[in-house]
Design an enzyme around this catalytic site. Structure first.
Site, PDB file in Angstrom:
ATOM      1  N   TYR A 184       0.855  -1.193   0.000  1.00 34.28           N
ATOM      2  CA  TYR A 184       0.000   0.000   0.000  1.00 34.28           C
ATOM      3  C   TYR A 184       0.882   1.232   0.000  1.00 34.28           C
ATOM      4  O   TYR A 184       1.835   1.327   0.771  1.00 34.28           O
ATOM      5  CB  TYR A 184      -0.890  -0.010   1.245  1.00 34.28           C
ATOM      6  CG  TYR A 184      -1.810   1.195   1.365  1.00 34.28           C
ATOM      7  CD1 TYR A 184      -2.842   1.403   0.456  1.00 34.28           C
ATOM      8  CD2 TYR A 184      -1.647   2.113   2.400  1.00 34.28           C
ATOM      9  CE1 TYR A 184      -3.696   2.492   0.571  1.00 34.28           C
ATOM     10  CE2 TYR A 184      -2.507   3.202   2.533  1.00 34.28           C
ATOM     11  CZ  TYR A 184      -3.520   3.388   1.612  1.00 34.28           C
ATOM     12  OH  TYR A 184      -4.371   4.471   1.735  1.00 34.28           O
TER      13      TYR A 184
ATOM     14  N   ASP B 243       9.289   2.949   0.059  1.00 33.37           N
ATOM     15  CA  ASP B 243       8.192   3.497   0.861  1.00 33.37           C
ATOM     16  C   ASP B 243       8.378   3.048   2.302  1.00 33.37           C
ATOM     17  O   ASP B 243       8.006   1.946   2.686  1.00 33.37           O
ATOM     18  CB  ASP B 243       6.849   3.040   0.304  1.00 33.37           C
ATOM     19  CG  ASP B 243       5.675   3.628   1.100  1.00 33.37           C
ATOM     20  OD1 ASP B 243       5.928   4.246   2.156  1.00 33.37           O
ATOM     21  OD2 ASP B 243       4.526   3.457   0.673  1.00 33.37           O
TER      22      ASP B 243
ATOM     23  N   LYS C 203       3.967   8.606   9.187  1.00 31.76           N
ATOM     24  CA  LYS C 203       3.681   8.000  10.483  1.00 31.76           C
ATOM     25  C   LYS C 203       4.618   8.486  11.600  1.00 31.76           C
ATOM     26  O   LYS C 203       4.422   9.576  12.106  1.00 31.76           O
ATOM     27  CB  LYS C 203       3.636   6.477  10.333  1.00 31.76           C
ATOM     28  CG  LYS C 203       2.498   6.095   9.358  1.00 31.76           C
ATOM     29  CD  LYS C 203       2.066   4.662   9.388  1.00 31.76           C
ATOM     30  CE  LYS C 203       0.765   4.480   8.613  1.00 31.76           C
ATOM     31  NZ  LYS C 203       0.887   3.904   7.278  1.00 31.76           N
TER      32      LYS C 203
HETATM   33  C1  LIG Z   1       0.231   4.427   5.933  1.00 34.98           C
HETATM   34  C2  LIG Z   1       1.008   4.216   4.690  1.00 34.98           C
HETATM   35  C3  LIG Z   1       0.872   5.056   3.564  1.00 34.98           C
HETATM   36  C4  LIG Z   1      -0.160   6.147   3.492  1.00 34.98           C
HETATM   37  O1  LIG Z   1       0.055   7.136   4.426  1.00 34.98           O
HETATM   38  P1  LIG Z   1      -1.187   8.090   4.834  1.00 34.98           P
HETATM   39  O2  LIG Z   1      -0.557   9.077   5.748  1.00 34.98           O
HETATM   40  O3  LIG Z   1      -2.207   7.201   5.468  1.00 34.98           O
HETATM   41  O4  LIG Z   1      -1.685   8.688   3.569  1.00 34.98           O
HETATM   42  C5  LIG Z   1       1.699   4.847   2.481  1.00 34.98           C
HETATM   43  N1  LIG Z   1       2.608   3.846   2.480  1.00 34.98           N
HETATM   44  C6  LIG Z   1       2.759   3.022   3.531  1.00 34.98           C
HETATM   45  C7  LIG Z   1       3.791   1.955   3.472  1.00 34.98           C
HETATM   46  C8  LIG Z   1       1.957   3.166   4.653  1.00 34.98           C
HETATM   47  O5  LIG Z   1       2.084   2.319   5.675  1.00 34.98           O
END
Ligand SMILES: *Cc1c(COP(=O)(O)O)cnc(C)c1O
Length: 431
Positions: free
Chosen positions: A144, A239, A267
């Site tokens: 994701y 990511d 995060k």
């Molecule tokens: C949470 C997450 C996102 C998205 O971040 P948001 O702040 O919720 O838009 C993208 N990539 C990874 C790996 C994530 O865990």
């Protein structure tokens, strides 16, 4: 455990908020029942509005690493708030936060702060397309990277949970340049890159997957991915929104030495307020406006509160370096749970790195999203509700990772394992 107030709150929320929530996985759609309405959190615990306390393994889906309401961070944010919430102008702490991140992740030669991981990933891909002059991007099934249109193809927990491979409202033309490969399969990646020679701008990847449950890369996989990308002139985008400052001081790249061209953070770097960042090779990053032709902007980007919250959090993490201790605790949890499950003949595989972990009700180690989806989701639902009823809050989906904070103690882990054993006992009795 009385949850009447939570139940009434869920009804009221449903009248005005779509599905009663502001992010789908919170709705308990994957596990059934009504979500808890939370009133406060302190340390490793959260409390619902009925006054029930729960040991928390959600930690705002990984955003909080110092526990709930860490005094030093809250005090700092309150102080900064008194000087103004947002200006739309540069402030000193933005630079300090960027410098702090750079000491941990030196590959982020230039950074830009944004408000969410979604924005950061979307911008990283736009940059990659502009830099390479190519259109296609590759993502792994189950990973994701936020909910930008071009990324909503087999996109992890929320999408998997709801059985939607790609979202409605996304024109086929927008995702026609998004190519999919299985995670942990470098041969498949080699094939796709060869098939689309000269067309692929970037591969974006979670170096440890946390959005399809917890999935670890096989030995050598990330190095092979990097080698393939560089052979084919595609950029590698790491990511680390979830893994950054959670698995290590820095991220997975500091553990593996596989340094991506661009890195995305979110995060933990916001310490619980909305903040994310992208950064990497200077020659690529300099293509962003105002230096270059790639547009990106944000009214609240790098706002004083989120930046102060993130900076204070990283200062504490830099000083205390809690990662060995976090790793010991998550290992204690996953090893303990695996041993108990074995004792009771329940198929379970569990794994952890630093402050994140995951478990699947399936006998063998999980390496990709297909194996994750083949795990026993019905058993997960029973597990989830049994643990919640005993005061332990896991993420309400079999495809979310679990998280701990520096406030979690060995006694918390051990009491979780005791309650897990009670669940296994009732399971044995009802079979
Ligand atoms: C949470 C997450 C996102 C998205 O971040 P948001 O702040 O919720 O838009 C993208 N990539 C990874 C790996 C994530 O865990």
């Amino acid at each position: 455990m009385n949850r009447d107030k939570s139940r009434r709150a869920a009804v009221a929320a449903g009248q005005v908020l779509v599905g009663g929530v502001n992010s789908p996985v919170r709705s308990f759609a994957a596990v059934g029942g009504e979500p808890l309405c939370l009133g406060r959190g302190q340390g490793a615990y959260v409390e619902d509005i009925d006054g029930n306390r729960y040991l928390d393994y959600v930690c705002s889906y990984g955003a909080t690493l110092l526990g709930h309401a860490p005094a030093a961070v809250v005090e700092c944010v309150a102080q900064v708030a008194r000087d103004g919430l947002t200006f739309g102008a540069p402030t000193v702490r933005e630079t300090q936060l960027a410098e702090k991140i750079q000491t941990a992740l030196p590959a982020m030669q230039k950074l830009r702060f944004v408000n969410s991981g979604t924005e950061a990933c979307m911008t990283a891909l736009r940059l990659a397309r502009a830099y390479t002059g190519r259109n296609k991007i590759i993502k792994c099934r189950g990973c994701y990277h936020g909910h930008a249109d071009l990324l909503l193809v087999q996109a992890g927990s929320g999408a998997l949970t709801h059985g939607v491979a790609s979202s409605a409202g996304v024109p086929a033309a927008v995702v026609q340049d998004t190519l999919l490969v299985p995670y942990n399969d470098s041969a498949a990646l080699a094939q796709v890159l060869a098939q689309h020679e000269g067309e692929v701008a970037a591969l974006i990847i979670e170096p440890i997957v946390g959005n399809c449950g917890f999935i670890r890369p096989r030995d050598g996989y990330l190095a092979a991915v990097q080698e393939l990308c560089s052979q084919h002139g595609a950029l590698l985008i790491g990511d680390e929104v979830m893994t950054g400052f959670r698995v290590a001081w820095g991220g997975v790249q500091t553990l593996t030495g596989v340094i991506p061209d661009l890195t995305v953070l979110g995060k933990v770097i916001g310490g619980g307020l909305p903040l994310a960042a992208l950064g990497g090779r200077e020659d690529i990053m300099q293509m962003l406006a105002p230096c270059g032709p790639v547009y990106q902007a944000g009214t609240l980007s790098g706002n004083p509160l989120a930046v102060a919250c993130g900076l204070k959090t990283l200062e504490i993490l830099e000083r205390t370096r809690p990662y060995a201790q976090l790793g010991a605790l998550t290992q204690r949890l996953t090893r303990g749970a695996t041993m108990l499950a074995q004792e009771y003949g329940v198929p379970l595989t569990a794994d952890a790195e630093g402050g994140m972990f995951g478990l699947f009700f399936t006998p063998a180690r999980v390496y990709d999203s297909g194996q994750a989806q083949a795990s026993d989701q019905h058993l997960f639902r029973r597990f989830f509700h049994a643990m919640l009823a005993r005061g332990v809050n896991f993420s309400p989906s079999p495809f979310e990772a679990g998280f701990i904070s520096t406030a979690h103690q060995e006694t918390d882990i051990d009491s979780t394992l005791q309650r897990f054993e009670l669940f296994l006992q009732t399971l044995a009795e009802t079979q």
